[in-house]
Structure formats: structure tokens, C-alpha cells
Design an enzyme around this catalytic site. Structure first.
Site, PDB file in Angstrom:
ATOM      1  N   CYS A  54       0.853  -1.183   0.000  1.00 54.28           N
ATOM      2  CA  CYS A  54       0.000   0.000   0.000  1.00 54.28           C
ATOM      3  C   CYS A  54       0.894   1.239   0.000  1.00 54.28           C
ATOM      4  O   CYS A  54       1.585   1.504   0.994  1.00 54.28           O
ATOM      5  CB  CYS A  54      -0.924   0.011   1.222  1.00 54.28           C
ATOM      6  SG  CYS A  54      -2.025   1.457   1.272  1.00 54.28           S
TER       7      CYS A  54
ATOM      8  N   CYS B 142     -16.165   0.507   8.414  1.00 56.28           N
ATOM      9  CA  CYS B 142     -15.551  -0.507   7.563  1.00 56.28           C
ATOM     10  C   CYS B 142     -15.686  -1.858   8.262  1.00 56.28           C
ATOM     11  O   CYS B 142     -15.323  -2.004   9.439  1.00 56.28           O
ATOM     12  CB  CYS B 142     -14.079  -0.165   7.330  1.00 56.28           C
ATOM     13  SG  CYS B 142     -13.414  -0.913   5.848  1.00 56.28           S
TER      14      CYS B 142
ATOM     15  N   CYS C 164     -12.293   5.048   4.641  1.00 54.55           N
ATOM     16  CA  CYS C 164     -11.650   5.184   5.958  1.00 54.55           C
ATOM     17  C   CYS C 164     -10.216   5.693   5.839  1.00 54.55           C
ATOM     18  O   CYS C 164      -9.619   6.078   6.846  1.00 54.55           O
ATOM     19  CB  CYS C 164     -11.656   3.844   6.690  1.00 54.55           C
ATOM     20  SG  CYS C 164     -13.309   3.195   7.043  1.00 54.55           S
TER      21      CYS C 164
ATOM     22  N   CYS D 107     -19.432  -0.386   4.902  1.00 56.19           N
ATOM     23  CA  CYS D 107     -20.892  -0.448   4.982  1.00 56.19           C
ATOM     24  C   CYS D 107     -21.490   0.923   5.318  1.00 56.19           C
ATOM     25  O   CYS D 107     -21.240   1.455   6.405  1.00 56.19           O
ATOM     26  CB  CYS D 107     -21.323  -1.468   6.042  1.00 56.19           C
ATOM     27  SG  CYS D 107     -23.114  -1.633   6.182  1.00 56.19           S
TER      28      CYS D 107
ATOM     29  N   CYS E  73      -5.604   0.952   5.801  1.00 55.32           N
ATOM     30  CA  CYS E  73      -5.656  -0.478   5.507  1.00 55.32           C
ATOM     31  C   CYS E  73      -6.386  -1.202   6.631  1.00 55.32           C
ATOM     32  O   CYS E  73      -6.146  -0.928   7.815  1.00 55.32           O
ATOM     33  CB  CYS E  73      -4.241  -1.041   5.338  1.00 55.32           C
ATOM     34  SG  CYS E  73      -3.478  -0.598   3.768  1.00 55.32           S
TER      35      CYS E  73
ATOM     36  N   CYS F 252      -0.438   3.880   2.829  1.00 52.79           N
ATOM     37  CA  CYS F 252      -0.117   3.598   4.239  1.00 52.79           C
ATOM     38  C   CYS F 252       1.337   3.194   4.421  1.00 52.79           C
ATOM     39  O   CYS F 252       1.801   3.055   5.560  1.00 52.79           O
ATOM     40  CB  CYS F 252      -1.026   2.492   4.767  1.00 52.79           C
ATOM     41  SG  CYS F 252      -2.786   2.886   4.724  1.00 52.79           S
TER      42      CYS F 252
END
Length: 302
Positions: A96, A130, A113, A124, A116, A99
Site C-alpha cells: 500500500c 468498515c 476510511c 458499509c 488499511c 499507508c
């Protein structure tokens, strides 16, 4: 809806004993419904621990390197020290760049968010959170109690709905409450039971929503059933091995979310498992990847 149900119960149910039974059962379900909803919302998504993050020196060296092949090799060397078996579709180490970490197996970056999330399933909007390793059990329980909640309201109100059509409900207020409760409960029940059924299927196969749409890629290649351990063990991967905790919204999922048992490892210890899973998958469909493979990998980017 709770207030309307209580009002409808007081206006339409004549027997005091029935009122008590209806209200006790309703509030028992309502408590678990709100409890699991609360846990789904306020249980923070779990992030990878520090050992998966690049050190300051490694990060600086990685960013200063202009050759992609050298960067790729650097990540391979760093991943050798970590329990990481999944890869990108091209076979590279999953990294990533936002991050600055090597992604653990089944971990994905959530753009909403901005981090990771371990064993990410999806973000949701219903719970504005998350859904991943830390709260997937609570989310499933929330769906289950939501279905039960709607079903209970619909079944208890239905007999009074019949009375409404027969003109046996004298109160105008009770007529409105009965119609509203039945319509809303049935509407949500249909949508929720479909969503809950889909997630039950995912749990039975030990898949996340992301893995259902994009086949995991392991070091030996793609394998759609790479984490499938068998029906019972798959359920235990979410709810734990103690059945007394399965219905209660407390953390009981095994492991730390950074690594997970894989089918290929179990097959190497017990060759009969490979044959058992092979037969099971042939019954479901004949299109997929060869069942004899013992692959290890996953890639899906959010």
C-alpha cells in the site's frame, strides 16, 4: 418503530397476559438488535501492526529508487520476514503506497476510511464503518437480529392486520400502527434476508465480499478456495470454537487478523482434505480452478 409497536400492542391486544408476552419477547430481541448495531458501528477497524510498516530507512530507500524492478525486489526481500503469502494479480508483493506497508493476507485499503483494514469485507454505509476482522462477527449478528426483529413484528402484527380488513379494529390509531408496522417490517425483512443469506454463504466458504468478486492470488497462483477449511472450521474462523459465544456480540474470532490458516497447509498435513474439498466443489460447479492446487494468494484493491 419500537414506540409504534408498544403503542399498537397497548391499543390492539386485549389480553393482559398476551401484552406481557409480546412486549417481553419484543424487547429481548430489540436489546440484541441495538447491541449488535452499536458494536458494528463503534468497533473500530483493525489496522496492521507496526512490523508490516516500512521503517523510515526502508521507506526513504524505496521512494528514492526510480527503477520499478528494483523496488519490486526490495518488497520481496522485506516480505520474506513476514507471514505474507498473497500476491497481486501480476505476482508482486501487495504493497500500500498510501499507508506505506506490506499488506497482510486478506488486508485491503479502504478509500473511505483512508487506511488499511485487516480482513476487509466491505465499507458499509448502513453502519458508517468498515467491516473487517474486528467487527465482521458483530455485523453478521446485526443482520441476523435485524431479520429476527422484522420477522417477529410481521408475525405478531399479521393477525391484527386480518382483523383490520374485517373491520374488527375499532381504534383509528391502531389501524395506522398495524398497517405501518406490517409494511415496514415486510419491506426490510425481504432485503435483509437476502443480504444475510449472502453473507452466510460467504462464511460457509470462508470468503470475504472482496474475495468473492476477485479470486485470491497466492504464491502458487489464483485459488478461489484458498482459505476454505470446511464448513465447521469456516464458521469457527468468524465466531470462534466456543458455541456459547456465537449469539452474543463479544469478540471471539480466533487469531490476530494478520495471518489465517490456509487450505494448502491443511492439505499437506491431511491429504484426505484435498479430496474432500475437490468432491464438494465438483458438486457446486465444474468451472473454477483445479482443486488439486495448493495455492496461496489474494489481491483486491478498494
Amino acid at each position: 418503530m419500537a414506540r409504534i409497536f408498544n403503542t399498537a400492542c397497548m391499543l390492539t391486544v386485549l389480553s393482559p397476559a398476551e401484552k406481557v408476552v409480546y412486549l417481553i419477547l419484543y424487547h429481548a430481541i430489540f436489546v440484541f438488535f441495538t447491541w449488535t448495531y452499536w458494536k458494528s458501528i463503534f468497533t473500530l477497524p483493525q489496522q496492521p501492526n507496526q512490523k508490516f510498516h516500512l521503517s523510515y530507512t526502508d521507506k526513504e530507500r524505496y521512494e528514492n529508487e526510480e527503477r520499478p524492478e528494483v523496488q519490486k525486489q526490495m518488497l520481496v526481500d522485506m516480505a520474506k520476514k513476514l507471514p505474507v503469502y498473497t500476491r497481486t494479480g501480476s505476482g508482486a508483493v501487495r504493497f500500500c503506497d498510501r499507508c506505506h506497508l506490506i499488506k497482510p493476507d486478506r488486508c485491503h485499503h479502504c478509500s473511505v476510511c483512508a487506511m488499511c483494514v485487516l480482513k476487509m469485507d466491505h465499507h458499509c454505509p448502513w453502519v458508517n464503518n468498515c467491516i473487517g476482522f474486528s467487527n465482521y462477527k458483530f455485523f453478521l449478528q446485526f443482520l441476523a437480529y435485524s431479520v429476527l426483529y422484522c420477522l417477529y413484528i410481521a408475525t405478531t402484527v399479521f393477525s391484527y392486520f386480518i382483523k383490520y380488513w374485517r373491520g374488527e379494529l375499532p381504534s383509528v390509531r391502531s389501524k395506522f400502527h398495524v398497517l405501518f408496522l406490517l409494511f415496514v417490517a415486510c419491506m426490510f425483512f425481504v432485503s435483509l434476508v437476502i443480504l444475510f443469506g449472502y453473507h452466510c454463504w460467504l462464511v460457509s466458504r470462508n470468503k470475504t465480499t472482496l474475495e468473492a468478486f476477485c479470486t485470491p492470488v497466492f504464491t502458487n497462483g489464483p485459488e478461489k478456495n484458498g482459505f476454505n477449511l470446511g464448513f465447521i472450521k469456516n464458521i469457527q474462523q468468524v465466531f470462534g470454537d466456543k458455541k456459547k459465544f456465537w449469539l452474543i456480540p463479544i469478540g471471539s474470532s480466533p487469531g490476530d487478523g494478520h495471518s489465517f490458516p490456509m487450505r494448502s497447509r491443511n492439505e499437506s498435513q491431511d491429504p484426505l482434505l484435498a479430496n474432500e474439498e475437490h468432491w464438494e466443489d465438483n458438486e457446486d460447479d465444474n468451472r473454477g480452478y483445479p482443486e488439486g492446487s495448493s495455492s496461496l494468494a489474494v489481491e483486491t484493491e478498494t
